[in-house]
Design a protein around this motif. Sequence first.
Motif, PDB file in Angstrom:
ATOM      1  N   ARG A  85      38.466 -66.396 -15.826  1.00  0.00           N
ATOM      2  CA  ARG A  85      38.322 -65.012 -16.293  1.00  0.00           C
ATOM      3  C   ARG A  85      37.459 -64.207 -15.344  1.00  0.00           C
ATOM      4  O   ARG A  85      37.750 -63.048 -15.034  1.00  0.00           O
ATOM      5  CB  ARG A  85      37.719 -65.017 -17.707  1.00  0.00           C
ATOM      6  N   ASP A 225      36.092 -68.556 -26.781  1.00  0.00           N
ATOM      7  CA  ASP A 225      37.203 -67.691 -27.182  1.00  0.00           C
ATOM      8  C   ASP A 225      38.440 -68.563 -27.418  1.00  0.00           C
ATOM      9  O   ASP A 225      38.959 -69.172 -26.472  1.00  0.00           O
ATOM     10  CB  ASP A 225      37.472 -66.671 -26.074  1.00  0.00           C
ATOM     11  N   ASP A 227      41.408 -67.801 -27.791  1.00  0.00           N
ATOM     12  CA  ASP A 227      42.576 -67.289 -27.068  1.00  0.00           C
ATOM     13  C   ASP A 227      42.441 -67.454 -25.560  1.00  0.00           C
ATOM     14  O   ASP A 227      43.358 -67.090 -24.814  1.00  0.00           O
ATOM     15  CB  ASP A 227      42.788 -65.808 -27.403  1.00  0.00           C
ATOM     16  N   ASP A 228      41.312 -67.933 -25.102  1.00  0.00           N
ATOM     17  CA  ASP A 228      41.091 -68.081 -23.666  1.00  0.00           C
ATOM     18  C   ASP A 228      40.136 -69.248 -23.419  1.00  0.00           C
ATOM     19  O   ASP A 228      39.066 -69.099 -22.841  1.00  0.00           O
ATOM     20  CB  ASP A 228      40.515 -66.783 -23.086  1.00  0.00           C
ATOM     21  N   ARG A 326      29.433 -65.232 -26.626  1.00  0.00           N
ATOM     22  CA  ARG A 326      30.313 -64.737 -27.684  1.00  0.00           C
ATOM     23  C   ARG A 326      30.999 -63.464 -27.219  1.00  0.00           C
ATOM     24  O   ARG A 326      30.475 -62.725 -26.380  1.00  0.00           O
ATOM     25  CB  ARG A 326      29.485 -64.489 -28.937  1.00  0.00           C
ATOM     26  N   LYS A 327      32.195 -63.158 -27.732  1.00  0.00           N
ATOM     27  CA  LYS A 327      33.027 -62.087 -27.199  1.00  0.00           C
ATOM     28  C   LYS A 327      32.289 -60.758 -27.082  1.00  0.00           C
ATOM     29  O   LYS A 327      32.399 -60.062 -26.061  1.00  0.00           O
ATOM     30  CB  LYS A 327      34.282 -61.905 -28.052  1.00  0.00           C
ATOM     31  N   GLN A 328      31.542 -60.365 -28.092  1.00  0.00           N
ATOM     32  CA  GLN A 328      30.867 -59.065 -28.040  1.00  0.00           C
ATOM     33  C   GLN A 328      29.882 -59.004 -26.874  1.00  0.00           C
ATOM     34  O   GLN A 328      29.852 -58.033 -26.116  1.00  0.00           O
ATOM     35  CB  GLN A 328      30.144 -58.781 -29.352  1.00  0.00           C
ATOM     36  N   ARG A 330      29.891 -61.025 -24.244  1.00  0.00           N
ATOM     37  CA  ARG A 330      30.658 -61.208 -23.006  1.00  0.00           C
ATOM     38  C   ARG A 330      31.293 -59.889 -22.560  1.00  0.00           C
ATOM     39  O   ARG A 330      31.245 -59.522 -21.383  1.00  0.00           O
ATOM     40  CB  ARG A 330      31.730 -62.276 -23.211  1.00  0.00           C
ATOM     41  N   ASP A 331      31.897 -59.163 -23.504  1.00  0.00           N
ATOM     42  CA  ASP A 331      32.490 -57.870 -23.170  1.00  0.00           C
ATOM     43  C   ASP A 331      31.430 -56.901 -22.666  1.00  0.00           C
ATOM     44  O   ASP A 331      31.680 -56.120 -21.734  1.00  0.00           O
ATOM     45  CB  ASP A 331      33.185 -57.278 -24.403  1.00  0.00           C
ATOM     46  N   TYR A 334      30.616 -57.832 -19.026  1.00  0.00           N
ATOM     47  CA  TYR A 334      31.634 -57.359 -18.093  1.00  0.00           C
ATOM     48  C   TYR A 334      31.593 -55.833 -17.953  1.00  0.00           C
ATOM     49  O   TYR A 334      31.807 -55.300 -16.846  1.00  0.00           O
ATOM     50  CB  TYR A 334      33.021 -57.815 -18.536  1.00  0.00           C
TER      51      TYR A 334
END
Length: 350
Positions: A85, A225, A227-228, A326-328, A330-331, A334
Amino acid sequence: MTAWVPDVLGDEFEQLTLPLGEDHEGEIVATLVRALPEAPPPAPTAWERFVRRVQGRPLVDPPPMLDGVDVLYVHGWSDYFFQKRLARFWTSRGARFLALDLRKYGRSLREGQTPGYIADLATYDEDIAAALEAMRADAADSGTRRRLVLMGHSTGGLVLSLWASRHPDAADAVILNSPWLEFQLAPLRAAIAPMVELQARLRPLDAAPQIDLGFYARAQAAVADPDDLMETNPQWRPVPAMSVNAGWLRAILHGHRTVAEGLSIPAPVCVLLSAKSALPTRWSDELTSADTVLVVEDIAQRSLKLGSSVTVERIDGALHDVFLSRKQARDDAYARLERWVTGWVAATGS
């Protein structure tokens, strides 16, 4: 130099073995991994060019934001490169992304070698020089100078910070993901150093007692994640982490001392850190939203010693590797990285 061959990460990646000679444990190599570029969009058809001309739009799309940029990534302790990613973040914006598995780590570890062992962090200059030579050879037909972005995680962040200070004209930007710039027990570093120095002289390969309880790996698994998912090689990224040797720890403490005295990185530096640390003495949900490896307040302070232009980004809920959070979080990491890179491109006029 050997040829590029398919990498363990699959069809999107290739690897190149970089011979570095031998030591008392045998053959030494580093391994360069490159992310293959995605297929470029097809050229506009005659009708699309006509429509663009009528609309006053350029007939050819402008180059992507990071066209002409090379990114060299270096992993942390007891680790190797596996973050697809992260590679796609850079290649989707036009950069070439390459990652270096240092000697005796990951793809570069050979049978009979002490994993991760080094007696002087400056020895990695050989690994980095070999990687940069291969990168230049791979871009020999570009005809223009390519800008170099260094990106390091944890121990890799320490290695690249020291390297960039010793090679002030090499890097155009430095991005550090939770760099290990200070010992976790910073007030005790001066007291510990003489004991480590003595042990490193007498028995450099002696291993310290293992204190990793596996909580960091468990936290990464808990926030992964679905999904990934990213699978890792347990021989290259073991749980608990690899044993710490006296000679290696002396090299790390020397690096920390050098940072404390102040580096002179002329390129702009971006440091991404978790907003908080947590002491991993027993498992709790808190460990899934904090850095359980470093004392982030100390790292934030030490970051200001790297050079004259340093940005520190603190990310709520991030783990030690902010891009595996965690996604939040991580986003958020990025998004902050993209904001900084966009500003860097604008400021350099490229």
